[in-house]
Write a protein that holds these residues in place. Sequence first.
Motif, short mmCIF file in Angstrom:
data_model
loop_
_atom_site.label_atom_id
_atom_site.label_comp_id
_atom_site.label_asym_id
_atom_site.label_seq_id
_atom_site.Cartn_x
_atom_site.Cartn_y
_atom_site.Cartn_z
N ALA A 1 1.76 6.58 -7.45
CA ALA A 1 0.06 7.22 -7.44
C ALA A 1 1.20 8.76 -7.10
CB ALA A 1 -0.62 6.82 -6.32
N VAL A 2 1.53 9.23 -6.13
CA VAL A 2 1.35 10.23 -6.62
C VAL A 2 3.33 11.14 -7.36
CG1 VAL A 2 3.05 12.14 -5.26
CG2 VAL A 2 0.92 10.52 -3.84
N ALA B 1 0.78 -1.31 -0.50
CA ALA B 1 -0.12 0.25 -0.42
C ALA B 1 0.46 1.22 -0.13
CB ALA B 1 -1.24 0.08 1.05
N ARG B 2 1.65 1.39 0.76
CA ARG B 2 2.87 2.29 0.93
C ARG B 2 3.45 2.71 -0.71
NH1 ARG B 2 4.35 0.15 5.89
NH2 ARG B 2 6.73 -0.86 4.88
N GLN C 1 0.89 10.76 -10.67
CA GLN C 1 0.02 12.14 -10.40
C GLN C 1 1.01 13.53 -10.16
OE1 GLN C 1 -3.48 12.56 -10.23
NE2 GLN C 1 -3.48 14.29 -10.51
N GLU D 1 2.85 1.60 -3.73
CA GLU D 1 1.37 1.74 -4.17
C GLU D 1 1.30 3.11 -3.54
OE1 GLU D 1 -0.01 0.60 -7.34
OE2 GLU D 1 0.92 -1.44 -6.61
N ALA D 2 0.65 3.63 -3.25
CA ALA D 2 0.64 5.56 -2.69
C ALA D 2 2.09 6.54 -3.34
CB ALA D 2 -0.04 5.74 -0.95
N ARG D 3 3.07 5.67 -2.82
CA ARG D 3 4.24 6.70 -3.74
C ARG D 3 3.82 7.18 -5.77
NH1 ARG D 3 7.89 2.97 -0.34
NH2 ARG D 3 7.16 4.01 1.44
#
Length: 114
Positions: free
Chosen positions: A86-87, A79-80, A90, A82-84
């Motif tokens: 995604a940032v 999850a960490r 973006q 994937e969040a990085r």
Amino acid sequence: MVRKIVGLVILVPLAVVLIVLSVANREMVRLALNPFQPDDQMLSVSAPFFVFIFSAVILGLLLGSAVTWLSQGKYRKRARNEARSAVRWQAEADRHKTRAEEIAGSTLPRIQAK
């Protein structure tokens, strides 16, 4: 609302059972930790029986929580990551959007001038 009702349906009977268990098991018992000399006073603990029951339940809850937390580590790591990711995506999309707006803004006056 449903969470409160489920909590009440589970927690109230559990509390009643624990209170009844505590009242019924008030006599002192000795937990001997030395299997070869059970009469050894250094390695024994005396307390009401319900204290040992509650201690075992609390220890089980803590160990179960720790094992669950440790076993879910790979999912938290994913999850960490994937969040990085995604940032980063973006930020790249924002750069492309800004660049596209700059290009569109610079070509717009030429089109209107014709």
